[in-house]
Design a protein around this motif. Structure first.
Motif, PDB file in Angstrom:
ATOM      1  N   HIS A 175     124.185  60.448  36.172  1.00 41.88           N
ATOM      2  CA  HIS A 175     124.927  61.361  35.296  1.00 41.88           C
ATOM      3  C   HIS A 175     123.961  62.441  34.822  1.00 41.88           C
ATOM      4  O   HIS A 175     123.175  62.230  33.905  1.00 41.88           O
ATOM      5  N   GLY A 226     127.368  65.953  34.837  1.00 42.66           N
ATOM      6  CA  GLY A 226     128.220  65.061  35.606  1.00 42.66           C
ATOM      7  C   GLY A 226     127.543  64.370  36.765  1.00 42.66           C
ATOM      8  O   GLY A 226     126.312  64.264  36.844  1.00 42.66           O
ATOM      9  N   LEU A 227     128.377  63.898  37.683  1.00 40.71           N
ATOM     10  CA  LEU A 227     127.957  63.006  38.754  1.00 40.71           C
ATOM     11  C   LEU A 227     127.169  63.740  39.827  1.00 40.71           C
ATOM     12  O   LEU A 227     127.609  64.752  40.364  1.00 40.71           O
ATOM     13  N   ARG A 253     132.043  69.783  34.129  1.00 43.58           N
ATOM     14  CA  ARG A 253     131.547  68.439  34.405  1.00 43.58           C
ATOM     15  C   ARG A 253     132.145  67.937  35.719  1.00 43.58           C
ATOM     16  O   ARG A 253     133.357  68.035  35.949  1.00 43.58           O
ATOM     17  N   GLU A 297     133.196  64.817  37.906  1.00 48.78           N
ATOM     18  CA  GLU A 297     133.540  63.428  37.621  1.00 48.78           C
ATOM     19  C   GLU A 297     133.717  62.571  38.859  1.00 48.78           C
ATOM     20  O   GLU A 297     133.781  61.344  38.739  1.00 48.78           O
ATOM     21  N   LEU A 329     132.358  58.971  38.112  1.00 50.39           N
ATOM     22  CA  LEU A 329     131.423  58.923  36.995  1.00 50.39           C
ATOM     23  C   LEU A 329     131.809  57.816  36.017  1.00 50.39           C
ATOM     24  O   LEU A 329     130.950  57.078  35.515  1.00 50.39           O
ATOM     25  N   GLU A 336     125.348  59.826  30.001  1.00 48.17           N
ATOM     26  CA  GLU A 336     124.526  60.964  30.390  1.00 48.17           C
ATOM     27  C   GLU A 336     123.059  60.549  30.475  1.00 48.17           C
ATOM     28  O   GLU A 336     122.528  59.891  29.596  1.00 48.17           O
TER      29      GLU A 336
END
Length: 251
Positions: A46, A94-95, A219, A221, A228, A233
């Motif tokens: 993350h 994010g991922l 972000r 996901e 995610l 994070e």
């Protein structure tokens, strides 16, 4: 060996010799200490905001001490060749996946493979969902070409999670005038969930801006079947069996 690294001595099983079969997910010990496991095919991370998606910053910027992925990946994984699968913008969270297989990385990123990436963008203004869906499906012209996306849903939003700006942002992103969102704004915000199968530079931001909705926070996901979910994070996790099965199906 045991099924977890904190297993007490009485739950560990002695390996009698090289001919004994050992489960691939077994934790191995030597003289009571946990041995490093094999390099995983995939790791899930993350990425926080204001972090470069590279393993090492450009030498001309190293005096600025900007955060990058090379600072968070375990050294043993760095040595084994694990690397990020593509990039996320400096100001995007994010991922992001790490791969140990260059062929897998290529297939996860190649547009011909059509591997989906799902984002949630916080944008200025109230969004007409039907209008935006039609524009994204038809294709939005940007300075980087025409791009398409699938709109999943539009939700009301409280706005960006933080107002802080990173001092390196302008030097990193070199934002164009059309993307400049620095002016004060106190109107409504919306969250837009959408899916793309390409990963062009700031593509999601450009598309939504050219549809009349400037992005203030973004972000990622999902990448393919990898989600995610509740990964915090700045944290890593190993890929699940289902995610690994999907990754291997691409090879």
């Amino acid at each position: 060996m045991a099924d977890r690294p904190d297993a007490p001595h009485e739950e560990r099983t002695r390996i009698r010799g090289p001919s004994e079969k050992v489960p691939s997910d077994a934790v191995l010990f030597l003289d009571g200490r946990v041995l490093p496991g094999p390099t995983p095919l995939l790791l899930v991370y993350h990425k926080p905001k204001y972090m470069l998606s590279v393993m090492e910053d450009d030498k001309k910027f190293q005096d600025q001490q900007r955060r990058h992925l090379g600072q968070v990946l375990e050294p043993r994984y760095v040595r084994s060749g694990m690397h990020p699968v593509g990039r996320l913008d400096y100001d995007t969270t994010g991922l992001i996946l790490f791969s140990a297989d260059g062929k897998l990385t290529q297939r996860l990123l190649h547009p011909r493979r059509g591997v989906e990436k799902e984002y949630v963008a916080t944008v200025k203004g109230q969004v007409n969902e039907d209008d935006l869906r039609a524009k994204l499906e038809e294709g939005v012209e940007t300075t980087e070409g025409i791009h398409r996306a699938t709109l999943v849903e539009v939700m009301s939003s409280k706005g960006p999670s933080e107002k802080r700006e990173d001092p390196h942002l302008t030097s990193i992103e070199n934002q164009e005038d059309e993307m400049d969102d620095s002016e004060d704004y106190d109107g409504p915000y919306s969250d837009v969930r959408l899916i793309v199968s390409e990963g062009k530079y700031r593509m999601v931001r450009r598309m939504l801006h050219n549809c009349g909705h400037s992005v203030v926070e973004l972000r990622r996901e999902r990448h393919g079947v990898v989600r995610l979910d509740d990964l915090k994070e700045g944290e890593f996790r190993k890929a699940t069996d289902e995610e690994l099965e999907w990754a291997r199906s691409l090879l």
